[in-house]
Design a protein around this motif. Structure first.
Motif, PDB file in Angstrom:
ATOM      1  N   GLY A 100       0.775  -1.225   0.000  1.00 33.11           N
ATOM      2  CA  GLY A 100       0.000   0.000   0.000  1.00 33.11           C
ATOM      3  C   GLY A 100       0.808   1.277   0.000  1.00 33.11           C
ATOM      4  N   SER A 101       2.106   1.191  -0.190  1.00 30.26           N
ATOM      5  CA  SER A 101       2.955   2.387  -0.139  1.00 30.26           C
ATOM      6  C   SER A 101       2.873   3.180  -1.441  1.00 30.26           C
ATOM      7  N   ILE A 102       3.125   4.473  -1.325  1.00 27.06           N
ATOM      8  CA  ILE A 102       3.244   5.343  -2.486  1.00 27.06           C
ATOM      9  C   ILE A 102       4.637   5.958  -2.436  1.00 27.06           C
ATOM     10  N   VAL A 103       5.480   5.550  -3.369  1.00 28.82           N
ATOM     11  CA  VAL A 103       6.881   5.975  -3.374  1.00 28.82           C
ATOM     12  C   VAL A 103       7.045   7.065  -4.421  1.00 28.82           C
ATOM     13  N   LEU A 104       7.451   8.239  -3.978  1.00 24.31           N
ATOM     14  CA  LEU A 104       7.588   9.399  -4.857  1.00 24.31           C
ATOM     15  C   LEU A 104       9.016   9.918  -4.925  1.00 24.31           C
ATOM     16  N   ARG A 105       9.912   9.377  -4.090  1.00 24.73           N
ATOM     17  CA  ARG A 105      11.299   9.803  -4.058  1.00 24.73           C
ATOM     18  C   ARG A 105      12.200   8.567  -4.045  1.00 24.73           C
ATOM     19  N   PRO A 106      13.473   8.700  -4.420  1.00 21.90           N
ATOM     20  CA  PRO A 106      14.367   7.531  -4.455  1.00 21.90           C
ATOM     21  C   PRO A 106      14.487   6.841  -3.105  1.00 21.90           C
ATOM     22  N   ILE A 107      14.620   5.520  -3.145  1.00 20.02           N
ATOM     23  CA  ILE A 107      14.817   4.701  -1.950  1.00 20.02           C
ATOM     24  C   ILE A 107      16.188   4.033  -2.071  1.00 20.02           C
ATOM     25  N   PRO A 108      17.055   4.173  -1.067  1.00 22.96           N
ATOM     26  CA  PRO A 108      18.415   3.623  -1.185  1.00 22.96           C
ATOM     27  C   PRO A 108      18.442   2.108  -1.064  1.00 22.96           C
ATOM     28  N   ALA A 109      19.554   1.542  -1.478  1.00 27.19           N
ATOM     29  CA  ALA A 109      19.739   0.091  -1.409  1.00 27.19           C
ATOM     30  C   ALA A 109      19.618  -0.394   0.030  1.00 27.19           C
ATOM     31  N   GLY A 110      18.920  -1.514   0.207  1.00 27.39           N
ATOM     32  CA  GLY A 110      18.823  -2.145   1.512  1.00 27.39           C
ATOM     33  C   GLY A 110      17.824  -1.515   2.460  1.00 27.39           C
ATOM     34  N   ALA A 111      17.117  -0.485   2.022  1.00 28.62           N
ATOM     35  CA  ALA A 111      16.171   0.196   2.905  1.00 28.62           C
ATOM     36  C   ALA A 111      14.817  -0.492   2.886  1.00 28.62           C
ATOM     37  N   THR A 112      14.071  -0.320   3.962  1.00 23.19           N
ATOM     38  CA  THR A 112      12.675  -0.742   4.017  1.00 23.19           C
ATOM     39  C   THR A 112      11.824   0.509   4.153  1.00 23.19           C
ATOM     40  N   ALA A 113      10.883   0.696   3.228  1.00 20.22           N
ATOM     41  CA  ALA A 113      10.054   1.890   3.213  1.00 20.22           C
ATOM     42  C   ALA A 113       8.587   1.485   3.181  1.00 20.22           C
ATOM     43  N   VAL A 114       7.757   2.255   3.872  1.00 15.52           N
ATOM     44  CA  VAL A 114       6.337   1.948   3.925  1.00 15.52           C
ATOM     45  C   VAL A 114       5.568   3.244   4.142  1.00 15.52           C
ATOM     46  N   GLY A 115       4.338   3.282   3.672  1.00 14.45           N
ATOM     47  CA  GLY A 115       3.471   4.428   3.933  1.00 14.45           C
ATOM     48  C   GLY A 115       3.152   5.215   2.687  1.00 14.45           C
ATOM     49  N   ALA A 116       2.312   6.214   2.879  1.00 16.20           N
ATOM     50  CA  ALA A 116       1.901   7.089   1.775  1.00 16.20           C
ATOM     51  C   ALA A 116       1.962   8.539   2.258  1.00 16.20           C
ATOM     52  N   PRO A 117       2.967   9.296   1.820  1.00 15.58           N
ATOM     53  CA  PRO A 117       4.117   8.885   0.999  1.00 15.58           C
ATOM     54  C   PRO A 117       5.051   7.966   1.793  1.00 15.58           C
ATOM     55  N   ALA A 118       5.799   7.142   1.074  1.00 21.94           N
ATOM     56  CA  ALA A 118       6.640   6.135   1.712  1.00 21.94           C
ATOM     57  C   ALA A 118       7.719   6.772   2.576  1.00 21.94           C
ATOM     58  N   LYS A 119       7.950   6.158   3.730  1.00 19.21           N
ATOM     59  CA  LYS A 119       8.965   6.615   4.677  1.00 19.21           C
ATOM     60  C   LYS A 119       9.867   5.431   5.021  1.00 19.21           C
ATOM     61  N   ILE A 120      11.178   5.665   5.034  1.00 13.87           N
ATOM     62  CA  ILE A 120      12.125   4.616   5.410  1.00 13.87           C
ATOM     63  C   ILE A 120      12.003   4.353   6.906  1.00 13.87           C
ATOM     64  N   ILE A 121      11.759   3.091   7.273  1.00 12.94           N
ATOM     65  CA  ILE A 121      11.593   2.738   8.685  1.00 12.94           C
ATOM     66  C   ILE A 121      12.771   1.924   9.215  1.00 12.94           C
TER      67      ILE A 121
END
Length: 487
Positions: free
Chosen positions: A290-311
């Motif tokens: 259910g995440s919405i990713v609008l910006r780059p996510i780095p290698a090995g990261a876990t992101a979730v949410g809308a907009p997606a946040k690295i947790i």
């Protein structure tokens, strides 16, 4: 059986293709156990002309695409005269498209022939989907697998047009290293292949997945369930990825050119997630459902949410294979694996935000984006909650910024580097992009504790990280490494 192990030797010394042997064996066993499937099997995997695993895939996909009983045994003359009363597409011609694509060893997709990629795709389903027990069911029933087969053939038709130039892929070494965003050489063309568009359209109608024929997809891909997956024209999807149903790799509007996401290798993307725009998601990342990713996510990261946040950071070497959809295997920021945590560090060690070296820098640069990280990160953190500030609201590092702000209030362990130290030297050498600095520190902070020991760094590792996460040139990278006194 693995995709890389394609042949075995019988007792008589005869070489046997393991995929072909297995698909025929499972089909014959199924025919014996469930004779009611005789019609389906004899029109697909056990059709008279089928001799190899690739033939079995071709027969089955063609049957499903056209949903007719001709089993590919139609002549070119019958197609041209339409003597069979066909009203959509000639089965003989469709079969030829897939056979030609399977035989093509010159036109590679992310370094793989179609034959290699399809075999790895099949094994990805068997290895990762606990509901899958046989190679036969992958070929007969898994629409995610079938949609990938159609895409790979459609892509070859698309780029056979003289004016269609395949987009470049930024991983010529064919390894698992994250080589950064892909650079597109060309996207749309003056001449479009209508056959490729037919394949896309029909696959969308039959399998409920829409993959543009110009998209570039690696091998060993699993579309789990698959329904609702959308992949845009300039999207790239690296080897070994897993996408759940409802995933969109899309654009952000009516812009043209290179406008879709670039996904690294072994990435897990949860159900219903949307990754929008020409952004990069690094190797081994995990995107929660259910995440919405609008910006780059780095290698090995876990992101979730809308907009997606690295947790936090993915704990697995291959998140796409472990299928951690409920995100249990995540190294969260607040769950430090450090031996010396911020709360137990000696009180005699001065706080990073009060370090005299930093204070001198801060006093001379009150208007800079760097400097006192505690106050700057707090400002960024508070801004990120402002729904009217799109840049801060969409920043995937906003949770990490809040964590680093708390870390900066505690003493810094001896001979370690925190965000403010790294930021100072990066800014001094020409890197003033806040997201690049955060991406660099996140990549180095492998334990998610908010600081990095110098002894854990080496020039080679740091050079590679800086090249991947910043736009600094070789001389600037060398200057940063010298300033940080990494040996």
């Amino acid at each position: 059986m693995t995709a890389s192990t394609t042949t075995t030797t019988t007792a008589t010394g005869e070489a046997v293709d393991v995929f072909t042997e297995r698909i025929f064996r499972e089909a014959k066993e199924t025919l014996k156990d469930e004779p009611e499937l005789a019609s389906l099997l004899h029109l697909t995997v056990l059709a008279p002309w089928v001799e190899t695993f690739e033939d079995a895939v071709t027969a089955t996909v063609c049957y499903r695409m056209l949903l007719n009983p001709h089993n590919g045994a139609v002549t070119a003359t019958e197609c041209n005269n339409n003597s069979m009363g066909m009203d959509m597409f000639c089965p003989y011609a469709l079969r030829g498209i897939f056979q030609k694509a399977f035989a093509n060893e010159d036109d590679l997709e992310m370094g793989h022939t179609m034959k290699e990629a399809v075999r790895k795709d099949a094994m990805a389903v068997i290895d990762r989907d606990p509901a899958c027990a046989s190679l036969l069911e992958v070929v007969l029933f898994y629409k995610g697998f079938a949609a990938l087969v159609v895409h790979r053939a459609a892509r070859q038709k698309w780029y056979l047009s003289a004016t269609n130039i395949p987009p470049g892929y930024n991983d010529n070494d064919n390894d698992d290293n994250d080589d950064g965003p892909v650079i597109i050489k060309s996207t749309t063309s003056r001449k479009r292949s209508m056959t490729a568009l037919f394949l896309q359209s029909q696959a969308s109608a039959v399998f409920a997945m829409d993959i543009h024929p110009a998209a570039t997809i690696g091998a060993g891909i699993l579309f789990d369930h698959g329904t609702g997956i959308v992949i845009g024209e300039t999207a790239h999807l690296g080897d070994g990825c897993t996408l759940l149903h409802g995933v969109t790799l899309g654009g952000t509007g009516k812009e043209t050119g290179d406008r879709h996401p670039k996904i690294g290798k072994h990435v897990l993307i949860g159900a219903g997630s949307s990754i929008l725009g020409n952004i990069h998601v690094g190797n081994r990342a995990k995107i929660g459902a259910g995440s919405i990713v609008l910006r780059p996510i780095p290698a090995g990261a876990t992101a979730v949410g809308a907009p997606a946040k690295i947790i936090g950071r993915s704990l697995e070497e291959d998140p796409a294979s472990t299928m951690d959809e409920d995100l249990k295997h995540v190294g969260h920021f607040h769950q430090s694996g450090s031996v010396t945590t911020m709360s137990t560090a000696p009180e005699s060690i001065s706080s990073s935000s009060n370090n005299s070296q930093h204070n001198n820098h801060n006093n001379n640069n009150n208007n800079n984006s760097g400097g006192d990280f505690s106050s700057n990160a707090s400002n960024a953190s508070s801004s990120s909650s402002d729904d009217n500030n799109n840049e801060h609201c969409c920043c995937p590092y906003r949770g990490y910024v809040q964590f680093l702000t708390k870390v900066a209030k505690h003493p810094l362990p001896p001979d370690s580097i925190d965000y403010s130290i790294l930021s100072k030297y990066l800014e001094d050498n020409g890197c003033c992009n806040h997201d690049e600095i955060l991406a660099t520190f996140f990549a180095l902070d492998s334990r998610c504790v908010g600081y990095v020991y110098r002894k854990d760094l080496n020039p080679q590792c740091l050079t590679k990280t800086l090249i991947e996460t910043t736009t600094l040139d070789a001389n600037q990278v060398s200057a940063v490494i010298q300033a940080l006194k990494v040996v």
